[in-house]
Design an enzyme around this catalytic site. Sequence first.
Site, PDB file in Angstrom:
ATOM      1  N   LYS A  53      14.478  47.883 -57.378  1.00  0.00           N
ATOM      2  CA  LYS A  53      13.153  48.104 -56.784  1.00  0.00           C
ATOM      3  C   LYS A  53      12.860  49.601 -56.669  1.00  0.00           C
ATOM      4  CE  LYS A  53      13.338  43.633 -54.569  1.00  0.00           C
ATOM      5  NZ  LYS A  53      13.649  42.804 -53.394  1.00  0.00           N
ATOM      6  N   GLN A  97      15.378  43.585 -47.357  1.00  0.00           N
ATOM      7  CA  GLN A  97      16.034  42.768 -48.378  1.00  0.00           C
ATOM      8  C   GLN A  97      16.720  41.544 -47.738  1.00  0.00           C
ATOM      9  OE1 GLN A  97      15.890  43.240 -51.808  1.00  0.00           O
ATOM     10  NE2 GLN A  97      16.858  41.234 -51.811  1.00  0.00           N
ATOM     11  N   ASP A 120       6.005  41.665 -49.200  1.00  0.00           N
ATOM     12  CA  ASP A 120       6.722  40.450 -49.594  1.00  0.00           C
ATOM     13  C   ASP A 120       5.905  39.195 -49.268  1.00  0.00           C
ATOM     14  OD1 ASP A 120       9.096  40.891 -50.925  1.00  0.00           O
ATOM     15  OD2 ASP A 120      10.290  41.172 -49.096  1.00  0.00           O
TER      16      ASP A 120
END
Length: 294
Positions: A53, A97, A120
């Site tokens: 990422k 994460q 997200d």
Amino acid sequence: MTTTLINGKEVSQRIREGLKTEIAALTAQGHTPGLAVVLVGEDPASQVYVGSKVKACAELGIYSQKWALPTETTQEELVQLIHKLNADDRIHGILVQSPPPKHIDEEAVVLNIDPRKDVDGFHPVNVAKLVLEEPDGFVPCTPLGCMELLKAYGIETAGKHAVVIGRSMIVGKPMANLLVSKQANATVTIAHSRTKDLAALCRTADIIVAAVGRPKMVTADFIKPGAVVLDVGINRVPDATAARGYRIVGDVDFEGVRDQCSYITPVPGGVGPMTIAMLMANTVKACHQLTTAS
Ligand code: NAD
């Protein structure tokens, strides 16, 4: 039957190129998009995902911050960092994460992310916006990437029967919401671990999205001739001939079903590359929204 392989690498590359131009324009206006990636603990797979990422940010011209916190980080310390990132004007997207260590309550952490920076798409405000079809919300990256693949290949969804296998908040449920939305107009069935006679149900599907986490579960007897199959699964299976001792396979028995499909995504190289591209797209969207709102 002619089968088209859906090339996620190619589509994601095109999306990235388009984003580069957008990012350069935002930067010229003094609004470089910024993403903060927070990793708690030392899970090797998570470290690889976080690394990819951050690398993608650098390639596209997105400013990034990587926060690698020790396993023993407390919930309170993590929440404090999120509040700091919420207040940081250089940061437009925040992600923690998954999965965090067991002592961290992931849902409670997500509640602390400013929904306008929740790239997200896990915050309840964004879940609601997806269901309400409000365009300023954030949709989880993997199902968003699946929709982009359907679009890129001109695959009709309106009036089609889509069976989504899996009901997670990361893939299955948002995927079903996107397909049933007025943008896509599919008729959607969500299947899960308690669904009876899954193969027979799938044989009624024009589009199958497999998001289960079981290697090669979707076999030829699941497929109506001409169906479109999107394979979200990423499963490690032992392989003595591979340098790492394993290889990655999807939830679909690719070789066994490909000839029956009109379109199918391979694993790897299908849905996988789309996820990071859509994370970058969500970060750019957040930057647009936050900087034009202020
Ligand atoms: P999950 O474990 O949260 O959910 C799996 C779902 O599958 C559950 O809803 C469960 O009800 C269903 N299921 C389990 N057994 C079943 C069965 N026998 N029949 C029908 N349904 C069954 O998983 P997830 O996070 O949604 O991920 C699913 C897969 O997608 C995994 O392989 C994961 O690695 C992969 N994934 C890939 C990406 C990507 O970037 N390509 C992103 C997220 C997840």
